[in-house]
Design an enzyme around this catalytic site. Structure first.
Site, PDB file in Angstrom:
ATOM      1  CG  ASN A   1      36.321  25.537  49.210  1.00 34.95           C
ATOM      2  OD1 ASN A   1      36.359  25.710  49.839  1.00 34.95           O
ATOM      3  ND2 ASN A   1      37.521  26.006  48.004  1.00 34.95           N
TER       4      ASN A   1
ATOM      5  NE  ARG B   1      39.806  28.902  50.632  1.00 42.42           N
ATOM      6  CZ  ARG B   1      39.227  29.553  49.806  1.00 42.42           C
ATOM      7  NH1 ARG B   1      38.153  29.459  48.143  1.00 42.42           N
ATOM      8  NH2 ARG B   1      39.709  31.024  49.635  1.00 42.42           N
TER       9      ARG B   1
ATOM     10  CG  HIS C   1      43.164  35.079  46.813  1.00 45.56           C
ATOM     11  ND1 HIS C   1      43.634  35.700  45.678  1.00 45.56           N
ATOM     12  CD2 HIS C   1      42.541  34.117  46.646  1.00 45.56           C
ATOM     13  CE1 HIS C   1      42.158  36.735  45.704  1.00 45.56           C
ATOM     14  NE2 HIS C   1      41.405  35.293  45.743  1.00 45.56           N
TER      15      HIS C   1
ATOM     16  CG  LEU D   1      45.778  38.817  38.224  1.00 41.93           C
ATOM     17  CD1 LEU D   1      46.768  39.344  36.914  1.00 41.93           C
ATOM     18  CD2 LEU D   1      45.744  39.911  38.907  1.00 41.93           C
TER      19      LEU D   1
ATOM     20  NE  ARG E   1      34.966  40.270  46.864  1.00 32.32           N
ATOM     21  CZ  ARG E   1      35.971  39.478  46.757  1.00 32.32           C
ATOM     22  NH1 ARG E   1      37.189  39.066  46.389  1.00 32.32           N
ATOM     23  NH2 ARG E   1      35.316  38.206  47.268  1.00 32.32           N
TER      24      ARG E   1
ATOM     25  N   GLY F   1      45.396  35.110  36.079  1.00 31.13           N
ATOM     26  CA  GLY F   1      46.371  35.683  35.141  1.00 31.13           C
ATOM     27  C   GLY F   1      47.127  33.753  34.383  1.00 31.13           C
TER      28      GLY F   1
ATOM     29  CD  GLU G   1      43.895  28.752  45.708  1.00 29.66           C
ATOM     30  OE1 GLU G   1      43.121  28.693  44.798  1.00 29.66           O
ATOM     31  OE2 GLU G   1      43.100  29.450  46.179  1.00 29.66           O
TER      32      GLU G   1
HETATM   33  P1  ADP Z   1      37.420  32.298  41.094  1.00 35.36           P
HETATM   34  O1  ADP Z   1      38.868  31.488  41.437  1.00 35.36           O
HETATM   35  O2  ADP Z   1      38.228  33.608  42.025  1.00 35.36           O
HETATM   36  O3  ADP Z   1      36.243  32.395  41.208  1.00 35.36           O
HETATM   37  P2  ADP Z   1      39.277  31.559  38.403  1.00 35.36           P
HETATM   38  O4  ADP Z   1      40.639  31.774  39.076  1.00 35.36           O
HETATM   39  O5  ADP Z   1      38.747  30.738  38.037  1.00 35.36           O
HETATM   40  O6  ADP Z   1      38.788  32.858  39.773  1.00 35.36           O
HETATM   41  O7  ADP Z   1      39.252  33.211  37.992  1.00 35.36           O
HETATM   42  C1  ADP Z   1      37.839  32.630  36.996  1.00 35.36           C
HETATM   43  C2  ADP Z   1      38.530  33.824  35.879  1.00 35.36           C
HETATM   44  O8  ADP Z   1      39.103  33.755  35.008  1.00 35.36           O
HETATM   45  C3  ADP Z   1      37.190  34.529  34.835  1.00 35.36           C
HETATM   46  O9  ADP Z   1      35.987  34.807  35.759  1.00 35.36           O
HETATM   47  C4  ADP Z   1      37.351  34.583  33.735  1.00 35.36           C
HETATM   48  O10 ADP Z   1      37.719  36.023  33.860  1.00 35.36           O
HETATM   49  C5  ADP Z   1      39.073  34.850  33.745  1.00 35.36           C
HETATM   50  N1  ADP Z   1      39.839  33.729  32.682  1.00 35.36           N
HETATM   51  C6  ADP Z   1      39.559  32.612  32.038  1.00 35.36           C
HETATM   52  N2  ADP Z   1      39.465  32.686  31.277  1.00 35.36           N
HETATM   53  C7  ADP Z   1      40.595  33.038  30.745  1.00 35.36           C
HETATM   54  C8  ADP Z   1      41.192  34.405  29.230  1.00 35.36           C
HETATM   55  N3  ADP Z   1      41.107  33.488  28.775  1.00 35.36           N
HETATM   56  N4  ADP Z   1      41.635  35.602  29.198  1.00 35.36           N
HETATM   57  C9  ADP Z   1      41.338  36.237  30.200  1.00 35.36           C
HETATM   58  N5  ADP Z   1      39.978  35.694  31.446  1.00 35.36           N
HETATM   59  C10 ADP Z   1      39.742  35.110  31.538  1.00 35.36           C
END
Ligand code: ADP
Length: 397
Positions: free
Chosen positions: A7, A91, A180, A209, A241, A333, A384
């Site tokens: 990726n 990817r 996604h 999320l 965003r 999520g 993924e």
């Molecule tokens: P991306 O792949 O879009 O960078 P991720 O799927 O790895 O993002 O998610 C990262 C986000 O997950 C972090 O910015 C954080 O806000 C959120 N996150 C991680 N752990 C927790 C938690 N315990 N509670 C709330 N949000 C969390």
């Protein structure tokens, strides 16, 4: 066969080596700051300690070369020599309207990836750099492209068209694409398995999320609608965003803040969302903590976030005419207990009832709905890389 999953971002390369005999991950890692002073490679072989290498690397080819050296290293490598890698899965963010599924990369495929540069300027150029680098270093294996947009290609025009003059769709391909897709694909298939129903008979709402966030409505095995649009800027409130806004705000602020188009694009993608609203951080953990200690802006930011997600659940419930399950995935999520609880609060009219005790869980595949909830509420950690590895393995054979 072992598959290398790559990726490539503008200044980073994430990778995994997957043994397809049992789908185990032999190693994973990240080359960061490619082309910027201070390049690092963090490599984690399964069952062994992390290795950190610091070495300035000028470009993606140099980055991939170092990854391959690390993979065969006698101490912390995971293969004897490169001939063990049977195929490479890449990817690729944007496949435009040309790809509804993964493909073996040839010159025609590379041309389409290039043709999408103008609609995915931040993602497709580095993705193609990663492909070029790997093909140069591994010319004798098949390379497969797995597109973020592919799963969403089943959308009908009634969901993918914007109410703009039709010519801009025909001439400039302005339409909803959705992103996604690989994650929505993975978790929706797992959800069907958890429901014990064939995938093509399910109605599923998936909530990816993360820092970037999107939702999808999936019916009879096809994506019906998704929240991200022409670019990943549309839809939910994200880390930085804005998600949905009145487009007139863009012209208004370009004028007031004297922004050119590049600056405006940057503003709505990097300075908005939860970061802009809360003034605290783009990370929901920080915002939850700030809200807890009384920060009013952080509280409001969270309410805006919940509202938007709830709104799309209602939107998709209406479009799907009800659903079997909603699925939470990605960083927020999978881990955000409070976030999931607030999103699902007061949705009992729609048949969504959460067991808040069961919901106190992180990163596990589990159903957190009450026994009498009409709609199941699943938490499913996304994967993924596994989807990329599986598609690559299938197409390489
Ligand atoms: P991306 O792949 O879009 O960078 P991720 O799927 O790895 O993002 O998610 C990262 C986000 O997950 C972090 O910015 C954080 O806000 C959120 N996150 C991680 N752990 C927790 C938690 N315990 N509670 C709330 N949000 C969390």
């Amino acid at each position: 066969m072992k598959v290398l999953v790559v990726n490539a971002g503008s200044s980073s390369i994430k990778y995994q080596v997957v043994d397809m005999t049992n789908e185990s991950v032999l190693a994973q890692g990240l080359v960061d700051r490619v082309g910027i002073p201070g390049t690092t490679l963090e490599h984690k072989p399964e069952g062994k300690d992390k290795v950190l290498i610091k070495k300035d690397l000028p470009d993606h080819t140099a980055g991939m070369k170092l990854v391959l050296e690390v993979l065969v290293n006698p101490e912390y490598g995971v293969i004897k020599d490169m001939s063990e890698i049977g195929a490479v899965g890449h990817r690729v963010v944007h496949g435009g309207e040309d790809f509804a599924e993964s493909v073996v990369i040839d010159d025609k495929v590379k041309k389409v990836i290039k043709d999408c540069f103008d609609i995915a300027p931040l993602h497709n150029p580095p993705n193609l750099m990663g492909i070029d680098a790997c093909q140069e270093l591994m010319p004798n294996v098949k390379h497969v492209a797995v597109f973020d947009t592919a799963f969403h290609q089943t959308m009908e025009p009634s969901n993918f068209l914007y109410a703009l003059p039709y010519e801009v769709y025909e001439k400039y391909r302005v339409r909803r694409y959705g992103f996604h897709g690989t994650s929505h694909f993975y978790v929706s298939h797992r959800a069907a398995e958890m429901l014990g129903k064939p995938f093509d008979q399910c109605k599923i709402i998936t909530l990816h999320l993360g820092n970037g966030a999107s939702m999808a409505a999936i019916k009879d095995g096809k994506v019906m609608d998704t929240t991200m649009g022409f670019t990943p800027l549309e839809g939910l409130v994200m880390g930085t965003r804005s998600g949905d806004i009145d487009p007139a705000i863009v012209f208004f602020l370009m004028d007031k803040l004297a922004l050119n188009t590049t600056e405006a694009n940057n503003y709505f993608n990097k300075k908005a969302g939860m970061l802009g609203l809360s003034g605290v951080s783009n990370d929901l953990r920080d915002i939850l903590e700030a809200a807890e200690s009384g920060n009013e802006r952080a509280k409001i930011a969270l309410d805006v976030y919940y509202n938007r997600v709830k709104g799309y659940i209602g939107n998709y419930m209406a479009k799907l005419n009800g659903c079997d399950c909603i699925v939470f995935t990605a960083g927020v999520g999978e881990n955000g207990i409070d976030i999931r609880e607030n999103v699902c609060a007061d949705l009992d009219y729609l048949g969504i009832k959460m067991d808040v005790e069961k919901n106190k869980v992180r990163g596990k595949e589990v159903d957190v709905a009450t026994a009498d909830s009409k709609v199941r509420i699943f938490i499913i950690p996304t994967n993924e890389e596994l989807v990329i590895a599986r598609d690559t393995y299938r197409l390489a054979q």
